[in-house]
Design an enzyme around this catalytic site. Structure first.
Site, PDB file in Angstrom:
ATOM      1  N   TYR A 162      52.355   9.218  21.269  1.00 36.95           N
ATOM      2  CA  TYR A 162      51.132   9.451  20.510  1.00 36.95           C
ATOM      3  C   TYR A 162      49.978   8.707  21.184  1.00 36.95           C
ATOM      4  O   TYR A 162      49.914   7.477  21.151  1.00 36.95           O
ATOM      5  CB  TYR A 162      51.355   8.957  19.076  1.00 36.95           C
ATOM      6  CG  TYR A 162      50.259   9.265  18.084  1.00 36.95           C
ATOM      7  CD1 TYR A 162      49.168  10.075  18.404  1.00 36.95           C
ATOM      8  CD2 TYR A 162      50.333   8.764  16.788  1.00 36.95           C
ATOM      9  CE1 TYR A 162      48.188  10.355  17.483  1.00 36.95           C
ATOM     10  CE2 TYR A 162      49.352   9.038  15.847  1.00 36.95           C
ATOM     11  CZ  TYR A 162      48.279   9.822  16.203  1.00 36.95           C
ATOM     12  OH  TYR A 162      47.303  10.099  15.285  1.00 36.95           O
ATOM     13  N   LYS A 201      51.072  13.749  21.701  1.00 40.99           N
ATOM     14  CA  LYS A 201      49.944  14.201  20.893  1.00 40.99           C
ATOM     15  C   LYS A 201      48.735  13.426  21.386  1.00 40.99           C
ATOM     16  O   LYS A 201      48.748  12.189  21.416  1.00 40.99           O
ATOM     17  CB  LYS A 201      50.158  13.929  19.406  1.00 40.99           C
ATOM     18  CG  LYS A 201      48.929  14.310  18.557  1.00 40.99           C
ATOM     19  CD  LYS A 201      49.043  13.877  17.111  1.00 40.99           C
ATOM     20  CE  LYS A 201      47.751  14.230  16.356  1.00 40.99           C
ATOM     21  NZ  LYS A 201      47.781  13.768  14.945  1.00 40.99           N
TER      22      LYS A 201
END
Length: 355
Positions: free
Chosen positions: A194, A222
């Site tokens: 992330y 992400k």
């Protein structure tokens, strides 16, 4: 071997007609092993009800999927509301989402204890309803991160989304490599990193991904940085991974390269987000839908009046669902009456309904 021949005439033909005698035994044993493996696969029982089916999260293949970075509903006292969470999952499934990410930034993960995070994960994983469920187990320390990741794995999660250890001032890539290596060695779930340096203070760099590339269950990232140039570089350097857009301004670049997205905006605009990806997969005009989503979210942002992102997303979601109001946790503050009025007026003006 007689039973094998009876079950496989093709193997018998190979034995009797094609193979020199001195090579038969070794090759036929290999063929027999393959046939026995096929038999075992045919005898396995699979769930055909659809209740527990979910979308696979492959490292290669179709990656253009849409996950909602789902909110975590709480009552007015700050306690997690499992009933509201079940209703929210059903809402997103009906809207067309491919999956949900649980205990991410929009889900206020850092406001929940390890015990509470397990309860939230269990609630979602027991009510998947065909959604691909990714759990966020990230903490500043590797012990609790592994504990939460193992809990997710044991309870049927489809993948993990892991933020680097936060509250550290720019830790070196060697330290981050060691941290994530311990996680990858401990848990075998498909895992994405992330990238949100504005909150973690620890960016996911291209070098870090290269250091971890040998783990087959590293499946992507992400990118919530909002940096369009940096995101395009990720996509270019790691085409085999799913470099999911975490901000709506990067959806176009992602889809042009067959990548997915994990969107907090999906709470307020789940159908709008799902339509983008449905149009892409059906080879229809999806760019117009992206423009509409960006315009709708800007209207909400402009009306929020300094309200927290999670609070605004929860409020708009509740308006559409006709659900009792859900609340954010401290250090966020609840919406004021004026903020609620402005958000509702903006929502009504842009004509967004999820019905």
């Amino acid at each position: 071997m007689r039973l094998f021949y009876a079950a496989s005439p093709f193997a018998a033909f190979l034995h009797d007609r094609l193979l020199p005698c001195r090579k038969r035994i070794g090759i036929m044993n290999t063929v027999a092993q393959l046939f026995q493996t096929l038999q075992r696969l045919q005898q396995m029982k699979f769930d055909t009800t659809g209740a527990n089916k979910s979308i696979a999260l492959p490292r290669v293949g179709s990656k253009a999927l849409y996950w909602v970075a789902v909110v975590t509903p709480c009552d007015s006292t700050g306690r997690f509301d499992p009933g509201a969470m079940r209703a929210i999952l059903g809402w997103h499934k009906q809207a067309g989402a491919d999956g949900v990410v649980v205990m991410g930034t929009t889900g206020e993960f850092s406001s929940f204890s390890v015990h509470e995070r397990k309860k939230v994960a269990e609630t979602v994983l027991n009510n998947k309803n065909g959604l691909n469920v990714i759990i966020g187990p990230g903490t500043p320390n590797i012990a609790e991160t592994i504990e939460l990741a193992r809990h997710a794995e044991a309870n049927g999660a489809d993948g993990l989304l892991v933020i680097p250890p936060y509250y550290f001032s720019r830790p070196p890539v060697e330290g981050l490599t060691a941290y994530f290596s311990m996680l990858f060695d401990a848990v075998q779930l498909p895992t994405s990193l992330y990238h949100y340096p504005q909150t973690s203070q620890a960016p996911v760099t291209r070098q870090l991904l290269k250091n971890l590339r040998h783990y087959s269950h590293l499946v992507g990232i992400k990118d919530s940085s909002g940096d369009s140039i940096g995101y395009a570089e990720f996509v270019q350097v790691f085409p085999e991974l799913n470099m999911c857009a975490g901000s709506i301004n990067n959806i176009e670049t992602g889809l042009e390269n067959g990548m997915g997205a994990i969107l907090g905006e999906g709470n307020a605009f789940s159908k709008k987000c799902a339509e983008i990806f449905a149009a892409y997969r059906q080879k229809r005009d999806w760019r117009t839908a992206v423009v509409k989503l960006i315009k709708a979210q800007k209207a909400i942002d402009d009306a929020a009046g300094g309200a927290s992102y999670s609070a605004a997303q929860k409020y708009i979601l509740g308006l559409q669902m006709g659900m009792a109001e859900t609340y954010v946790r401290a250090p966020y503050v609840q919406l004021t009456a004026a903020q609620k009025s402005a958000l509702k007026a903006a929502f009504d003006r842009i004509g967004v309904t999820e019905e």
